[in-house]
Motif scaffolding. Structure first.
Motif, short mmCIF file in Angstrom:
data_model
loop_
_atom_site.label_atom_id
_atom_site.label_comp_id
_atom_site.label_asym_id
_atom_site.label_seq_id
_atom_site.Cartn_x
_atom_site.Cartn_y
_atom_site.Cartn_z
N ALA A 1 0.83 -1.21 0.00
CA ALA A 1 0.00 0.00 0.00
C ALA A 1 0.87 1.25 0.00
CB ALA A 1 -0.93 -0.01 1.21
N CYS A 2 1.93 1.25 0.79
CA CYS A 2 2.83 2.41 0.82
C CYS A 2 3.49 2.64 -0.53
CB CYS A 2 3.90 2.20 1.90
SG CYS A 2 3.28 2.24 3.60
N GLN A 3 3.94 1.58 -1.17
CA GLN A 3 4.58 1.73 -2.48
C GLN A 3 3.58 2.19 -3.54
OE1 GLN A 3 7.69 2.08 -2.80
NE2 GLN A 3 8.77 0.13 -3.03
N ASN A 4 2.34 1.71 -3.47
CA ASN A 4 1.33 2.19 -4.41
C ASN A 4 1.06 3.68 -4.23
OD1 ASN A 4 0.66 -0.06 -6.04
ND2 ASN A 4 -0.48 -0.98 -4.37
N LEU A 5 1.05 4.13 -2.97
CA LEU A 5 0.89 5.55 -2.70
C LEU A 5 2.08 6.32 -3.26
CD1 LEU A 5 -0.57 7.93 -1.38
CD2 LEU A 5 0.60 7.36 0.76
N ARG A 6 3.26 5.80 -3.08
CA ARG A 6 4.45 6.45 -3.63
C ARG A 6 4.42 6.46 -5.15
NH1 ARG A 6 7.95 2.83 0.43
NH2 ARG A 6 7.55 4.03 2.34
N ASP A 7 3.81 5.42 -5.73
CA ASP A 7 3.69 5.39 -7.19
C ASP A 7 2.86 6.57 -7.68
OD1 ASP A 7 4.33 4.04 -9.60
OD2 ASP A 7 2.30 3.26 -9.71
N VAL A 8 1.80 6.90 -6.95
CA VAL A 8 0.98 8.05 -7.29
C VAL A 8 1.76 9.35 -7.15
CG1 VAL A 8 -1.07 9.38 -6.63
CG2 VAL A 8 -1.18 6.89 -6.72
N LEU A 9 2.57 9.43 -6.07
CA LEU A 9 3.34 10.65 -5.79
C LEU A 9 4.66 10.71 -6.55
CD1 LEU A 9 2.83 10.79 -1.91
CD2 LEU A 9 1.61 12.11 -3.65
N ASP A 10 4.98 9.65 -7.30
CA ASP A 10 6.25 9.55 -8.01
C ASP A 10 7.43 9.59 -7.04
OD1 ASP A 10 7.92 9.17 -10.12
OD2 ASP A 10 7.80 11.20 -10.91
N THR A 11 7.32 8.82 -5.96
CA THR A 11 8.41 8.73 -4.97
C THR A 11 8.73 7.27 -4.64
OG1 THR A 11 6.85 8.84 -3.11
CG2 THR A 11 7.75 10.92 -3.90
N VAL A 12 8.48 6.37 -5.56
CA VAL A 12 8.70 4.94 -5.30
C VAL A 12 10.14 4.71 -4.85
CG1 VAL A 12 8.85 2.66 -6.37
CG2 VAL A 12 6.91 4.16 -6.87
N GLY A 13 10.30 3.92 -3.79
CA GLY A 13 11.62 3.56 -3.33
C GLY A 13 12.03 2.20 -3.86
N LEU A 14 13.31 2.04 -4.13
CA LEU A 14 13.82 0.76 -4.60
C LEU A 14 14.12 -0.14 -3.42
CD1 LEU A 14 16.28 1.83 -7.46
CD2 LEU A 14 13.98 0.88 -7.68
N GLY A 15 13.85 -1.42 -3.57
CA GLY A 15 14.16 -2.40 -2.54
C GLY A 15 15.39 -3.19 -2.94
#
Length: 444
Positions: free
Chosen positions: A210-224
C-alpha cells in the motif's frame, strides 16, 4: 511535575494514540480504492504509446555463502521470459564465498549463466560493491555488442529470491514509457507457514504494498534490495559505481535517481519472493541494519529540500520515510515517560492529572493495547482481499502478533542509533533455509 507539563505529556500521548490508527485508516482506504497498476491516465498513455521497451535483460544475483538457496535462485531466474520470449541472462556475483557456493554454481551448466568470482581483498566489501562489479561487467558486454544501454535492463534478485513468471513482461510494459528509468516489483514471503513468516508477509504483502502504491501516485517509489529493475542507461548516468557502501544501498540508489529526475514505478502485478527470517535474534539484526541504513541516508535531506525536481507532496512522503526511524525513537521515549510518570505519581501518592487512579491507568493500558492491535487487524483483511493466497484466520493471528513485531522494530531502531553513533558498519550475513530443489531449465 507541574500541571502544565502533565497536560503537555497527556496531549502528546493522545496525539500519538490517534495518529497511527488514523493514518492506517487513510492508507487502508487508499489500498482498497487503488489497484496498484496505474498511476494516472497520462502515464497510462505514455506506457501504451511509448517506444522505450527494453530488448535485453540481465539478472544479477549477489551471492555470499548462499549454498542452501543459490541453485534454486539461478534456475528460477533462467526460466524468466520477457516479451516475445525474450530470455534473461543471469550473472551471479560470488562475493568471496567460503562455503559450497562455488561448487553449487559450477554444477549449473547453462549458456545464459555467467559467474563472477570475487576474491579477497576486493570481495566482501558490501553488497553495493558486488553489484557495481557486475554492473561494470554488463556495461562492457553491452558496449562490445553495440547495444544501446537504454534497451538493456538490469534486475537484482537476492540469493534467496525467485521472480514470478511474468516479471520481465511487466517490467517491460512499464518501461515502454521512456521517462521510466527503474521499476520495483512487489516483494512476498515464501516460507510463511510459521508465525514470524506470516507476520513478515503481512508487512510486505499488504502494508509495504500500500505504501509503495501511494508512492507510485506521488512519483516517490523507493527501490528495494530485492526485485529492483533499472535501465542500464539510468545506472550509467550515476557513474561507475551506482550502488554505494550504505547499509541500504537500494534506498540510496532510489534517492539519487529521484534527485536526477528519473521516474521509478512500482507494480504489484508481478513479484519476487524471498525467505522470511524466522529467528527473533536474526530478525532484530536485520531490522537494525535497515534502520541504520535509513539513518545514513539522512545526508540527502538538504539535497531533497533544495531540489526543484521533486514536488512538495512527494518531498513530504520522502521525508516521512527517511525520518521514521528517528520519529519512532522519540515516540518510544514519549510513551515510556508517560507511563513512568503516571505510575510513579500513583506510587508516591501524588497522581498526575491525566492518570489520577490505578483504574484510569489500567483503562489507558487497555486502550493502548486496542489501538496497537487495530491496524494489524485491518491489514489482515486487506491482505486476504488483495492477495487471496492465505486464509483470513491465519492472517488475523499474524495481525495479533504484529504489535510485538513493532516492539522488535523499536528495539532495532535503538540498536541502530547506538551502532551509528559508535561508527559500527559491519554485519553478519542472514542465514538461509534449505528448500526443495527447482529443476534447471532447458538451455535456449
Amino acid at each position: 511535575m507541574s500541571w502544565a507539563n502533565s497536560w503537555l505529556i497527556a496531549i502528546t500521548g493522545y496525539a500519538i494514540l490517534l495518529a497511527w490508527p488514523i493514518s492506517t485508516l487513510v492508507l487502508v482506504w487508499f489500498a482498497v480504492r487503488y489497484n496498484g497498476t496505474h498511476r494516472a491516465k497520462v502515464i497510462n498513455k505514455a506506457v501504451a504509446g511509448g517506444d522505450g521497451r527494453p530488448q535485453h535483460f540481465w539478472v544479477i544475483v549477489p551471492a555470499l555463502n548462499e549454498e542452501a538457496v543459490v541453485a534454486n535462485t539461478v534456475n528460477a531466474a533462467l526460466r524468466l521470459r520477457g516479451p516475445a520470449g525474450t530470455l534473461a541472462r543471469v550473472l551471479v556475483v560470488d562475493d568471496g564465498s567460503d562455503d559450497r557456493t562455488p561448487e553449487v554454481l559450477s554444477a549449473i551448466d547453462h549458456p545464459r549463466l555467467s559467474v563472477m568470482r570475487r576474491e579477497l581483498p576486493n570481495a566482501r566489501q558490501g553488497k553495493g560493491e558486488a553489484l557495481n562489479a557486475a554492473y561494470r561487467f554488463i556495461s562492457e558486454r553491452t558496449a562490445e555488442a553495440g547495444v544501446s544501454p537504454e534497451r538493456v535492463v538490469i534486475g537484482i534478485i537476492d540469493g534467496d529470491g525467485q521472480g514470478s513468471e511474468n516479471i520481465l513482461v511487466e517490467v517491460s510494459r512499464l518501461m515502454r514509457d521512456t521517462k521510466v528509468g527503474a521499476v520495483q516489483v512487489q516483494v512476498r514471503i515464501r516460507n510463511r507457514n510459521k508465525l514470524l513468516g506470516a507476520v513478515q508477509d503481512l508487512e510486505f504483502g499488504a502494508i509495504v504494498d500500500a505504501c509503495q502504491n501511494l508512492r507510485d501516485v506521488l512519483d516517490t517509489v523507493g527501490l528495494g534490495g530485492n526485485g529492483q529493475f533499472s535501465r542500464l542507461s539510468t545506472l550509467q548516468a550515476l557513474g561507475s559505481a551506482p550502488w554505494s557502501s550504505c547499509l541500504v544501498e537500494d534506498l540510496e540508489l532510489g534517492l539519487r535517481m529521484h534527485l536526477g529526475g528519473v521516474s521509478i514505478r512500482y507494480t504489484s502485478r508481478s513479484s519476487v519472493t524471498q525467505q522470511a527470517v524466522v529467528d527473533v535474534r536474526r530478525l532484530t539484526r536485520q531490522r537494525t541494519r535497515w534502520a541504520q541504513g535509513n539513518m545514513q541516508c539522512a545526508q540527502y535531506l538538504m539535497r531533497l529540500f533544495s531540489s526543484r525536481r521533486i514536488a512538495r507532496t512527494a518531498l513530504a512522503e520522502m521525508l516521512h520515510y527517511l525520518l521514521s526511524p528517528w520519529a519512532n525513537a522519540m515516540v518510544t521515549v514519549a510513551i515510556i515517560v508517560m507511563g513512568a510518570s503516571g505510575t510513579a505519581g500513583l506510587l508516591i501518592g501524588h497522581p498526575v492529572p491525566f492518570l489520577p487512579t490505578w483504574a484510569v491507568l489500567a483503562e489507558s493500558g487497555a486502550i493502548w493495547i486496542a489501538v496497537t492491535t487495530f491496524p494489524g487487524l485491518l491489514w489482515a483483511v486487506v491482505h486476504r482481499n488483495k492477495r487471496g493466497d492465505e486464509g483470513l484466520s491465519r492472517m488475523l493471528v499474524a495481525a495479533l502478533a504484529y504489535p510485538a513485531f513493532l516492539v522488535l522494530g523499536l528495539a532495532a531502531t535503538y540498536r541502530a542509533l547506538g551502532r551509528q553513533a559508535s561508527g559500527r558498519q559491519s554485519w553478519a550475513k542472514t542465514e538461509r533455509l534449505v528448500e526443495e530443489p527447482i529443476l534447471q531449465p532447458v538451455a535456449a
